[in-house]
Each structure stands twice: as structure tokens, then as C-alpha cells.
Design a protein around this motif. Structure first.
Motif, PDB file in Angstrom:
ATOM      1  N   SER A 130       7.555  27.382  29.634  1.00  0.00           N
ATOM      2  CA  SER A 130       6.834  28.106  28.624  1.00  0.00           C
ATOM      3  C   SER A 130       5.612  27.437  27.881  1.00  0.00           C
ATOM      4  O   SER A 130       4.714  28.072  27.385  1.00  0.00           O
ATOM      5  N   PRO A 131       5.896  26.025  27.518  1.00  0.00           N
ATOM      6  CA  PRO A 131       4.830  25.340  26.777  1.00  0.00           C
ATOM      7  C   PRO A 131       3.337  25.581  27.354  1.00  0.00           C
ATOM      8  O   PRO A 131       2.229  25.341  26.834  1.00  0.00           O
ATOM      9  N   LEU A 132       3.345  25.630  28.923  1.00  0.00           N
ATOM     10  CA  LEU A 132       2.186  25.442  29.816  1.00  0.00           C
ATOM     11  C   LEU A 132       1.322  27.150  29.769  1.00  0.00           C
ATOM     12  O   LEU A 132       0.269  27.060  30.064  1.00  0.00           O
ATOM     13  N   ARG A 133       2.161  28.022  29.176  1.00  0.00           N
ATOM     14  CA  ARG A 133       1.471  29.226  28.918  1.00  0.00           C
ATOM     15  C   ARG A 133       0.349  29.115  28.126  1.00  0.00           C
ATOM     16  O   ARG A 133      -0.977  29.984  28.100  1.00  0.00           O
ATOM     17  N   ARG A 134       0.085  28.231  27.071  1.00  0.00           N
ATOM     18  CA  ARG A 134      -1.141  28.046  26.253  1.00  0.00           C
ATOM     19  C   ARG A 134      -2.117  27.757  26.932  1.00  0.00           C
ATOM     20  O   ARG A 134      -3.327  27.749  26.432  1.00  0.00           O
ATOM     21  N   LEU A 135      -1.906  26.845  28.196  1.00  0.00           N
ATOM     22  CA  LEU A 135      -3.090  26.399  29.011  1.00  0.00           C
ATOM     23  C   LEU A 135      -3.336  27.538  29.924  1.00  0.00           C
ATOM     24  O   LEU A 135      -4.284  26.970  30.910  1.00  0.00           O
ATOM     25  N   GLY A 136      -2.795  28.723  30.088  1.00  0.00           N
ATOM     26  CA  GLY A 136      -3.280  29.609  30.890  1.00  0.00           C
ATOM     27  C   GLY A 136      -2.212  29.612  32.254  1.00  0.00           C
ATOM     28  O   GLY A 136      -2.736  30.157  33.133  1.00  0.00           O
ATOM     29  N   LYS A 138       0.588  30.612  34.431  1.00  0.00           N
ATOM     30  CA  LYS A 138       1.764  31.837  34.362  1.00  0.00           C
ATOM     31  C   LYS A 138       3.251  31.038  34.800  1.00  0.00           C
ATOM     32  O   LYS A 138       3.482  31.227  35.962  1.00  0.00           O
ATOM     33  N   SER A 139       3.601  30.632  33.723  1.00  0.00           N
ATOM     34  CA  SER A 139       4.741  29.759  34.044  1.00  0.00           C
ATOM     35  C   SER A 139       6.007  30.819  34.455  1.00  0.00           C
ATOM     36  O   SER A 139       6.815  30.396  35.156  1.00  0.00           O
ATOM     37  N   GLU A 218       6.593  39.685  27.523  1.00  0.00           N
ATOM     38  CA  GLU A 218       7.594  39.117  26.569  1.00  0.00           C
ATOM     39  C   GLU A 218       8.618  40.013  27.018  1.00  0.00           C
ATOM     40  O   GLU A 218       8.953  41.245  27.264  1.00  0.00           O
TER      41      GLU A 218
END
Length: 249
Positions: A130-136, A138-139, A218
Motif C-alpha cells: 500500500s505505501p507504493l500507491r504514492r509512487l503510482g 497499483k498495489s 477504496e
């Protein structure tokens, strides 16, 4: 026992052992540390300790012995071929070391998939990514694809076994030595298997659409993951594993 029986080890086996009660996130963390330590180790003693530790975890999981035997037997031919070239290039000691590493890795993968429901595997992976969602990234889509692969691979192999049995009943013969015969056998197997795969994928797509599933949106989780005392112990153990590597190198 079928030649594809080893792949049944990819399926979840219900139980109430210590490994079954662990949070999937702690299992992912332990597996990452274990795999890195195992691959980077060049000591026979350290690799033997890793293998014995994997066997100890298998005993803690209370899984049936046939899962251990099938998980190794299913890849026995691959192990033999790899070790044959390893003996020629680097000798018997290097081949023995490689065998221990492959067996340890197979056992840990078997333990994770056999002691964790696919839904919790997906939820744990989604939480970790989920933290990778800030980098674009699609986790959630990655977690869904991983879960679908874990669930449907054993089902595809069961379909393949049923197709082979049905074709044998109708007089089909496998194991031909000529290239044309083997190609014809592969076409006869893959054609109905692909049709069944497309139908199952279509049903899965309809089921997800009927439940208003939208990647990246979400949503609530059916399984709520909770950390426990055992999970912290597993993470501490994962941090201590590299010490074995540095001790015996």
C-alpha cells in the motif's frame, strides 16, 4: 499418484498450528529474510542449518508428510538436471549445497501457501504494498493478480489431469518419441485446457463485476489482520537469520 500431485501443495490446508495463526505480513517478512540469507550463503553448514530449520517449521505446521514428499518429488527431475551440470562445472560439494538451498526454498514456499488462506495472502500483500500507491504503483491490482495465480494454478492442473484421463479412456497414448506425435499430443491437451481457462476467466470477471469490484478504489476488507506476540517473535527471528550467514561464512 499423479505426476501433477506435487502442485496440490500450493493449496491451503486448514489447521490450527502456530504457523496457521501467524499474520501473513510476518510470514512475508520472514520469507524475504530467509530467502536472502539462503541465497547469499556459500557455507555448507549454514545451508544445512537453514534446511533443518525449514524441516522444523514443517513439523510445527502439523501438515501431512505427503506434502513434504510431494513438494520435493514434483521438482526432483529439475533438481537432478541442475545438479548434473553443477557437478560437471563445480563438483559434488557445490551440487550438494545447491540441493540444500533448493529443498529449503521449496519447503518455505510450501509452508506459506499451505498455512495461509488465499484471501489473507492477498490482504497481507495489499497492506505491504500500500505505501507504493504514492509512487503510482497499483498495489491492489498486483495483490489480486498474485492471489488469482495462487488459487487458479492448482485448478488448471486439475483440469489438465481430467483432460488427460478422459483422453486415455478414449484411447489416447502419450509419451511418443517422435516430434510430430508429441506436438499433436500437446495440441490435443492445450486446446481444451485453454477453452476451460477462458471460460473460468470469464466467470471470474462476471463475478467481480457483479460485486462492483474496481481496481484502485477504496474498499473495506473481509479479513482484518492483527499483529500478535508470535508475529513480533517471527520478525525478530527474521532479523536474526542473517547472523547465521555471517557466523559460518
Amino acid at each position: 499418484m499423479s505426476n501433477f500431485a506435487a502442485l496440490s501443495t500450493l493449496q491451503y490446508v486448514p489447521g490450527d498450528s502456530i504457523l496457521h495463526r501467524l499474520d501473513p505480513r510476518s510470514k512475508y517478512g520472514f520469507f524475504a529474510s530467509y530467502s536472502i540469507s539462503l541465497v547469499s550463503s556459500h557455507s555448507f553448514t549454514a545451508s544445512l542449518i537453514y534446511t533443518l530449520f525449514a524441516l522444523f517449521l514443517f513439523l510445527l505446521s502439523r501438515l501431512r508428510l505427503y506434502l513434504l514428499l510431494e513438494s520435493i518429488r514434483g521438482l526432483l527431475i529439475v533438481i537432478i538436471i541442475i545438479n548434473y551440470f553443477q557437478i560437471i562445472l563445480n563438483g559434488i560439494e557445490a551440487a550438494t549445497l545447491l540441493t540444500l538451498k533448493m529443498i529449503s526454498f521449496i519447503l518455505t514456499v510450501t509452508l506459506i501457501l499451505s498455512t495461509t488462506p488465499p484471501e489473507k495472502l492477498m490482504e497481507g500483500l495489499r497492506k505491504l504494498l500500500s505505501p507504493l500507491r504514492r509512487l503510482g504503483v497499483k498495489s491492489e491490482s498486483c495483490a489480486v493478480m498474485f492471489t488469482v495465480a495462487v488459487i487458479y494454478l492448482p485448478l488448471l492442473l486439475e483440469d489438465l489431469m481430467r483432460i488427460m484421463q478422459a483422453q486415455r479412456v478414449r484411447g489416447a497414448q502419450y509419451g511418443r518419441w517422435n516430434l510430430a506425435g508429441r506436438g499433436r499430443d500437446m495440441i490435443l491437451l492445450l486446446t481444451p485446457l485453454l477453452l476451460m481457462t477462458f471460460r473460468r476467466a470469464d466467470r471470474l470477471s462476471d463475478a467481480m463485476e457483479s460485486r462492483c469490484y474496481m481496481p484502485g478504489s477504496e474498499r473495506t476488507a473481509f479479513y482484518y489482520l492483527k499483529w500478535g506476540r508470535l508475529d513480533f517473535i517471527v520478525l525478530i527471528l527474521a532479523l536474526l537469520l542473517p547472523l547465521i550467514h555471517f557466523k559460518f561464512e
